[in-house]
Design a protein around this motif. Structure first.
Motif, PDB file in Angstrom:
ATOM      1  N   LEU A   1       0.754  -1.288  -0.029  1.00  0.00           N
ATOM      2  CA  LEU A   1      -0.044   0.128  -0.008  1.00  0.00           C
ATOM      3  C   LEU A   1       0.904   1.216  -0.149  1.00  0.00           C
ATOM      4  CD1 LEU A   1      -2.211   2.031   0.534  1.00  0.00           C
ATOM      5  CD2 LEU A   1      -3.185  -0.078   0.129  1.00  0.00           C
ATOM      6  N   VAL A   2       1.895   1.276   0.842  1.00  0.00           N
ATOM      7  CA  VAL A   2       2.852   2.512   0.725  1.00  0.00           C
ATOM      8  C   VAL A   2       3.305   2.707  -0.745  1.00  0.00           C
ATOM      9  CG1 VAL A   2       5.084   3.080   1.566  1.00  0.00           C
ATOM     10  CG2 VAL A   2       3.455   2.201   3.087  1.00  0.00           C
ATOM     11  N   THR A   3       3.746   1.596  -1.541  1.00  0.00           N
ATOM     12  CA  THR A   3       4.093   1.712  -2.624  1.00  0.00           C
ATOM     13  C   THR A   3       3.176   2.202  -3.805  1.00  0.00           C
ATOM     14  OG1 THR A   3       5.742  -0.160  -2.140  1.00  0.00           O
ATOM     15  CG2 THR A   3       5.279   0.532  -4.652  1.00  0.00           C
ATOM     16  N   GLU A   4       1.859   1.782  -3.380  1.00  0.00           N
ATOM     17  CA  GLU A   4       0.998   1.975  -4.511  1.00  0.00           C
ATOM     18  C   GLU A   4       0.177   3.260  -4.232  1.00  0.00           C
ATOM     19  OE1 GLU A   4       1.212   0.722  -7.291  1.00  0.00           O
ATOM     20  OE2 GLU A   4       2.125  -1.402  -7.096  1.00  0.00           O
ATOM     21  N   ALA A   5       0.067   3.795  -2.884  1.00  0.00           N
ATOM     22  CA  ALA A   5      -0.867   4.572  -2.719  1.00  0.00           C
ATOM     23  C   ALA A   5      -1.068   5.867  -3.436  1.00  0.00           C
ATOM     24  CB  ALA A   5      -0.584   5.189  -1.014  1.00  0.00           C
ATOM     25  N   HIS A   6       0.129   6.418  -3.993  1.00  0.00           N
ATOM     26  CA  HIS A   6       0.041   7.593  -4.789  1.00  0.00           C
ATOM     27  C   HIS A   6      -0.640   7.458  -6.097  1.00  0.00           C
ATOM     28  CE1 HIS A   6       3.269   5.669  -6.245  1.00  0.00           C
ATOM     29  NE2 HIS A   6       3.484   6.420  -7.315  1.00  0.00           N
ATOM     30  N   SER A   7      -0.763   6.033  -6.594  1.00  0.00           N
ATOM     31  CA  SER A   7      -1.057   5.915  -7.838  1.00  0.00           C
ATOM     32  C   SER A   7      -2.606   5.346  -7.779  1.00  0.00           C
ATOM     33  CB  SER A   7      -0.338   4.667  -8.530  1.00  0.00           C
ATOM     34  OG  SER A   7       0.853   5.083  -8.873  1.00  0.00           O
ATOM     35  N   PHE A   8      -2.918   4.740  -6.518  1.00  0.00           N
ATOM     36  CA  PHE A   8      -4.548   4.138  -6.458  1.00  0.00           C
ATOM     37  C   PHE A   8      -4.967   4.918  -4.927  1.00  0.00           C
ATOM     38  CE2 PHE A   8      -1.729   1.154  -8.822  1.00  0.00           C
ATOM     39  CZ  PHE A   8      -2.719   0.783  -9.976  1.00  0.00           C
ATOM     40  N   PRO A   9      -5.462   6.134  -5.124  1.00  0.00           N
ATOM     41  CA  PRO A   9      -5.856   6.703  -3.962  1.00  0.00           C
ATOM     42  C   PRO A   9      -6.970   6.117  -3.537  1.00  0.00           C
ATOM     43  CG  PRO A   9      -6.178   8.274  -5.778  1.00  0.00           C
ATOM     44  CD  PRO A   9      -5.331   7.038  -6.289  1.00  0.00           C
ATOM     45  N   ASP A  10      -7.920   5.475  -4.154  1.00  0.00           N
ATOM     46  CA  ASP A  10      -9.263   4.730  -3.548  1.00  0.00           C
ATOM     47  C   ASP A  10      -8.548   3.390  -2.870  1.00  0.00           C
ATOM     48  OD1 ASP A  10     -10.849   6.829  -4.997  1.00  0.00           O
ATOM     49  OD2 ASP A  10     -11.399   5.256  -6.529  1.00  0.00           O
ATOM     50  N   LEU A  11      -7.566   2.955  -3.288  1.00  0.00           N
ATOM     51  CA  LEU A  11      -7.036   1.796  -2.734  1.00  0.00           C
ATOM     52  C   LEU A  11      -6.575   2.275  -1.018  1.00  0.00           C
ATOM     53  CD1 LEU A  11      -6.646  -1.218  -3.256  1.00  0.00           C
ATOM     54  CD2 LEU A  11      -4.308  -0.444  -3.857  1.00  0.00           C
ATOM     55  N   ALA A  12      -6.055   3.269  -1.044  1.00  0.00           N
ATOM     56  CA  ALA A  12      -5.432   3.848   0.169  1.00  0.00           C
ATOM     57  C   ALA A  12      -6.469   4.332   1.185  1.00  0.00           C
ATOM     58  CB  ALA A  12      -4.477   5.096  -0.241  1.00  0.00           C
ATOM     59  N   GLU A  13      -7.366   4.882   0.620  1.00  0.00           N
ATOM     60  CA  GLU A  13      -8.512   5.121   1.373  1.00  0.00           C
ATOM     61  C   GLU A  13      -9.361   4.201   1.952  1.00  0.00           C
ATOM     62  OE1 GLU A  13     -12.754   7.191   0.447  1.00  0.00           O
ATOM     63  OE2 GLU A  13     -11.081   8.603  -0.276  1.00  0.00           O
ATOM     64  N   GLY A  14      -9.744   2.797   0.907  1.00  0.00           N
ATOM     65  CA  GLY A  14     -10.078   1.796   1.635  1.00  0.00           C
ATOM     66  C   GLY A  14      -9.355   1.140   2.720  1.00  0.00           C
ATOM     67  N   PHE A  15      -7.878   1.181   2.316  1.00  0.00           N
ATOM     68  CA  PHE A  15      -6.989   0.450   3.234  1.00  0.00           C
ATOM     69  C   PHE A  15      -7.081   1.115   4.742  1.00  0.00           C
ATOM     70  CE2 PHE A  15      -2.874   0.354   5.353  1.00  0.00           C
ATOM     71  CZ  PHE A  15      -2.610  -0.933   5.281  1.00  0.00           C
TER      72      PHE A  15
END
Length: 188
Positions: free
Chosen positions: A108-122
């Motif tokens: 998630l730390v790696t991908e959060a900037h590209s997938f903000p919806d993923l970060a928010e859900g996480f």
């Protein structure tokens, strides 16, 4: 994986199949990254159809968030009203310092900037849900104090886990870490 029988699966078989798919997806995500893993990769590795994936989860984001939710449910182990704050804190340390949780967090730390919806859900299904669970075990429900407890439960040991500098704690080590965190906040 068990061989599949013909006919409609039972609820237990569906739950087991869902877990098997999530195991595969987590392994692939952690090894290859969220962006690189496709639904076709998960389908091939899990030996299911795309239709099965869509029936169980939907898209890749939903699969990832289902893995986060499963980790939370396993960590909290269906807490009961009789669980003490220390018991809950110990479960959180054990669960969030596990190999699976660390792998998901790194991803998630790696991908959060590209997938903000993923970060928010996480964050919603992970940390925010743990903080809410902690708040229910405090003498007076207090989200600020629950945030502090959660922060101390992770702390430096979690950072070292993320960096691969230490192994997952034993149950006894998790309990000691939880006890120390609570003691620092005057809760033990």
């Amino acid at each position: 994986m068990l061989p599949r029988k013909r006919g409609r699966p039972t609820a237990a078989e569906r739950a087991q199949r869902r877990d098997e798919i999530l195991d595969v997806a987590v392994r692939l995500f952690v090894a290859g990254g969220f962006r690189q893993v496709t639904l076709d990769d998960i389908v091939a590795e899990a030996r299911v159809t795309k239709r099965t994936l869509y029936d169980y989860f939907g898209d890749r984001t939903a699969i990832f968030l289902a893995a986060v939710e499963r980790r939370r449910l396993r960590t909290l182990d269906q807490p009961t009203e009789s669980d003490t704050l220390l018991e809950l804190a110990t479960k959180i340390v054990s669960g969030l310092h596990s190999d699976e949780a660390i792998g998901l967090h790194r991803l998630l730390v790696t991908e959060a900037h590209s997938f903000p919806d993923l970060a928010e859900g996480f964050y919603r299904d992970g940390p925010q849900a743990y903080i809410a669970a902690i708040a229910t075990r405090l003498p007076e429900p207090d989200l600020d104090l629950a945030h502090s407890v959660f922060t101390l439960l992770l702390g430096e040991p979690h950072r070292q886990r993320l960096l691969g500098l230490r192994p997952a704690p034993t149950r006894e080590e998790a309990a000691a870490q939880a006890r120390t965190a609570l003691r620092h906040l005057g809760l033990e």
